[in-house]
Design a protein around this motif. Structure first.
Motif, mmCIF file in Angstrom:
data_model
loop_
_atom_site.group_PDB
_atom_site.id
_atom_site.type_symbol
_atom_site.label_atom_id
_atom_site.label_comp_id
_atom_site.label_asym_id
_atom_site.label_seq_id
_atom_site.Cartn_x
_atom_site.Cartn_y
_atom_site.Cartn_z
ATOM 1 N N PRO A 1 7.786 11.662 -20.265
ATOM 2 C CA PRO A 1 7.167 10.344 -20.137
ATOM 3 C C PRO A 1 7.925 9.462 -19.148
ATOM 4 N N VAL A 2 7.193 8.609 -18.435
ATOM 5 C CA VAL A 2 7.819 7.699 -17.462
ATOM 6 C C VAL A 2 7.800 6.268 -17.975
ATOM 7 N N ARG A 3 8.895 5.572 -17.725
ATOM 8 C CA ARG A 3 8.969 4.127 -17.985
ATOM 9 C C ARG A 3 8.716 3.419 -16.670
ATOM 10 N N ARG A 4 8.221 2.209 -16.748
ATOM 11 C CA ARG A 4 8.059 1.381 -15.546
ATOM 12 C C ARG A 4 9.110 0.282 -15.553
ATOM 13 N N ILE A 5 9.810 0.161 -14.448
ATOM 14 C CA ILE A 5 10.882 -0.833 -14.323
ATOM 15 C C ILE A 5 10.640 -1.623 -13.051
ATOM 16 N N ARG A 6 10.719 -2.952 -13.148
ATOM 17 C CA ARG A 6 10.523 -3.774 -11.961
ATOM 18 C C ARG A 6 11.847 -3.878 -11.209
ATOM 19 N N LEU A 7 11.843 -3.494 -9.950
ATOM 20 C CA LEU A 7 13.035 -3.653 -9.112
ATOM 21 C C LEU A 7 12.786 -4.776 -8.126
ATOM 22 N N GLU A 8 13.688 -5.753 -8.150
ATOM 23 C CA GLU A 8 13.505 -6.977 -7.367
ATOM 24 C C GLU A 8 14.534 -7.090 -6.255
ATOM 25 N N PRO B 1 23.792 12.019 -16.627
ATOM 26 C CA PRO B 1 22.562 12.739 -16.968
ATOM 27 C C PRO B 1 21.333 12.265 -16.186
ATOM 28 N N SER B 2 21.314 10.995 -15.750
ATOM 29 C CA SER B 2 20.126 10.464 -15.069
ATOM 30 C C SER B 2 20.013 10.934 -13.617
ATOM 31 N N ARG B 3 21.079 11.561 -13.122
ATOM 32 C CA ARG B 3 21.132 11.910 -11.692
ATOM 33 C C ARG B 3 19.941 12.763 -11.236
ATOM 34 N N LEU B 4 19.458 13.620 -12.148
ATOM 35 C CA LEU B 4 18.360 14.519 -11.757
ATOM 36 C C LEU B 4 17.040 14.139 -12.429
ATOM 37 N N PHE B 5 16.964 12.910 -12.933
ATOM 38 C CA PHE B 5 15.716 12.472 -13.548
ATOM 39 C C PHE B 5 14.650 12.215 -12.474
ATOM 40 N N HIS B 6 13.409 12.489 -12.849
ATOM 41 C CA HIS B 6 12.282 12.230 -11.945
ATOM 42 C C HIS B 6 12.096 10.724 -11.780
ATOM 43 N N HIS B 7 11.662 10.330 -10.600
ATOM 44 C CA HIS B 7 11.460 8.899 -10.332
ATOM 45 C C HIS B 7 10.503 8.727 -9.162
ATOM 46 N N GLY B 8 9.942 7.536 -9.052
ATOM 47 C CA GLY B 8 9.011 7.250 -7.968
ATOM 48 C C GLY B 8 8.748 5.753 -7.894
ATOM 49 N N GLY C 1 0.805 -1.225 0.000
ATOM 50 C CA GLY C 1 0.000 0.000 0.000
ATOM 51 C C GLY C 1 0.834 1.269 0.000
ATOM 52 N N ALA C 2 2.110 1.175 0.389
ATOM 53 C CA ALA C 2 2.959 2.374 0.419
ATOM 54 C C ALA C 2 3.475 2.697 -0.982
ATOM 55 N N LYS C 3 3.788 3.961 -1.201
ATOM 56 C CA LYS C 3 4.296 4.415 -2.505
ATOM 57 C C LYS C 3 5.211 5.603 -2.289
ATOM 58 N N LEU C 4 5.864 6.016 -3.373
ATOM 59 C CA LEU C 4 6.673 7.237 -3.323
ATOM 60 C C LEU C 4 6.375 8.001 -4.602
ATOM 61 N N SER C 5 5.800 9.186 -4.471
ATOM 62 C CA SER C 5 5.403 9.981 -5.636
ATOM 63 C C SER C 5 6.621 10.437 -6.437
ATOM 64 N N LEU C 6 6.367 10.734 -7.710
ATOM 65 C CA LEU C 6 7.419 11.170 -8.627
ATOM 66 C C LEU C 6 8.141 12.407 -8.062
ATOM 67 N N HIS C 7 9.460 12.342 -8.011
ATOM 68 C CA HIS C 7 10.259 13.437 -7.441
ATOM 69 C C HIS C 7 11.662 13.416 -8.037
ATOM 70 N N GLN C 8 12.437 14.449 -7.727
ATOM 71 C CA GLN C 8 13.874 14.471 -8.011
ATOM 72 C C GLN C 8 14.615 14.461 -6.686
ATOM 73 N N ALA D 1 9.029 -4.098 -6.549
ATOM 74 C CA ALA D 1 8.298 -2.845 -6.738
ATOM 75 C C ALA D 1 8.323 -2.473 -8.210
ATOM 76 N N THR D 2 7.320 -1.710 -8.614
ATOM 77 C CA THR D 2 7.358 -1.082 -9.927
ATOM 78 C C THR D 2 7.854 0.328 -9.732
ATOM 79 N N PHE D 3 9.016 0.565 -10.336
ATOM 80 C CA PHE D 3 9.707 1.830 -10.232
ATOM 81 C C PHE D 3 9.334 2.665 -11.451
ATOM 82 N N GLN D 4 9.107 3.957 -11.259
ATOM 83 C CA GLN D 4 8.817 4.874 -12.364
ATOM 84 C C GLN D 4 10.047 5.722 -12.617
ATOM 85 N N PHE D 5 10.434 5.800 -13.873
ATOM 86 C CA PHE D 5 11.652 6.518 -14.235
ATOM 87 C C PHE D 5 11.338 7.456 -15.392
ATOM 88 N N GLY D 6 11.382 8.743 -15.125
ATOM 89 C CA GLY D 6 11.040 9.744 -16.122
ATOM 90 C C GLY D 6 12.263 10.434 -16.689
#
Ligand code: MD3
Ligand code: FE
Length: 216
Positions: free
Chosen positions: A167-174, A184-191, A128-135, A155-160
């Motif tokens: 646009p955000v991609r969904r990546i499964r982190l296991e 360049p990815s250091r400041l990408f949005h994610h959640g 039930g917990a989540k982490l909203s898109l942020h930098q 978890a399903t990770f969002q990577f913008g």
């Protein structure tokens, strides 16, 4: 054992460049998982997991604690790195050697030699917990990568991208996955999307994520 639960799908590559500078090292934390989880328990004994409040007054659904010379905190006053745990007034516990070793090894493997973090945020997600898109931009110098370690429930990770509306991609982190986020990815949005229920052999009904940072 891990594959019975669906960890470490053998059809996925063990090294995967998700975006320029973002390198996923699948299963890289598995060998040290027991030592890592014992170290998380020791950190949480000194600085218990708590639900922090955002500047807007919302309680975060992920429980958090820190280790290192600085810890990431949020309250009504804002987001920042603090040298002491505001709950106890004591310095955060030291970063366990097993965290530092894994972070440095993974960073080097991803192309970031000499990574020496001074802060580690530990996030614990219940179903039930989540982490909203942020930098992540509370650190002093974005030239250093962040290394993340995922343990327990997947978890399903969002990577913008650099802009919130990208646009955000969904990546499964296991369980056992390690990612170095630099360049360049250091400041990408994610959640992280709402965690699905499950029972993991290593963590029970929880996902633990470590993010090792050079904050100061
Ligand atoms: C991409 N944690 O603590 S780890 C966080 O799973 C955080 O608990 C998530 O985002 C979690 O700030 C995601 C993956 C991650 C961490 C830091 C990043 C991805 C990142 C920094 C820049 C870009
Ligand atoms: Fe983040």
């Amino acid at each position: 054992m891990d594959d019975l639960f669906g960890d470490t799908d053998p059809t996925l590559p063990e090294r995967d460049e998700l975006a320029p500078g973002a390198v996923l090292l699948r299963g890289r934390a598995l060998a040290a998982q027991a030592e890592l989880l014992r170290a998380v328990a020791a950190v949480a004994e000194a600085a218990p997991f708590r639900h922090m409040v955002t500047p807007g007054g919302f309680r975060m659904s992920a429980a958090m604690t820190n280790c290192g010379s600085a810890g990431w905190v949020t309250d009504r006053k804002g987001y920042r790195y603090a040298p002491a745990d505001p709950e106890s007034g004591r310095p955060w516990p030291a970063i366990p050697a097993v965290f530092l070793r894994l972070a440095a090894d993974a960073a080097a493997e991803a192309g970031y030699p000499g990574f020496l973090p001074d802060a580690c945020l530990v996030n614990r997600y219940a179903p039930g917990a989540k982490l909203s898109l942020h930098q992540d931009r509370d650190e002093a110098d974005y030239d250093h990568p962040i290394v993340s370690v995922s343990l327990g429930l997947p978890a399903t990770f969002q990577f913008g991208g650099p802009k919130r509306a990208d646009p955000v991609r969904r990546i499964r982190l296991e369980h056992g996955d390690v990612v170095a986020w630099g360049g360049p990815s250091r400041l990408f949005h994610h959640g992280v999307l709402t965690l699905k229920d499950g029972d993991h052999p290593a963590t029970g009904r929880a996902r633990i994520n470590l993010t090792l940072r050079k904050a100061l």
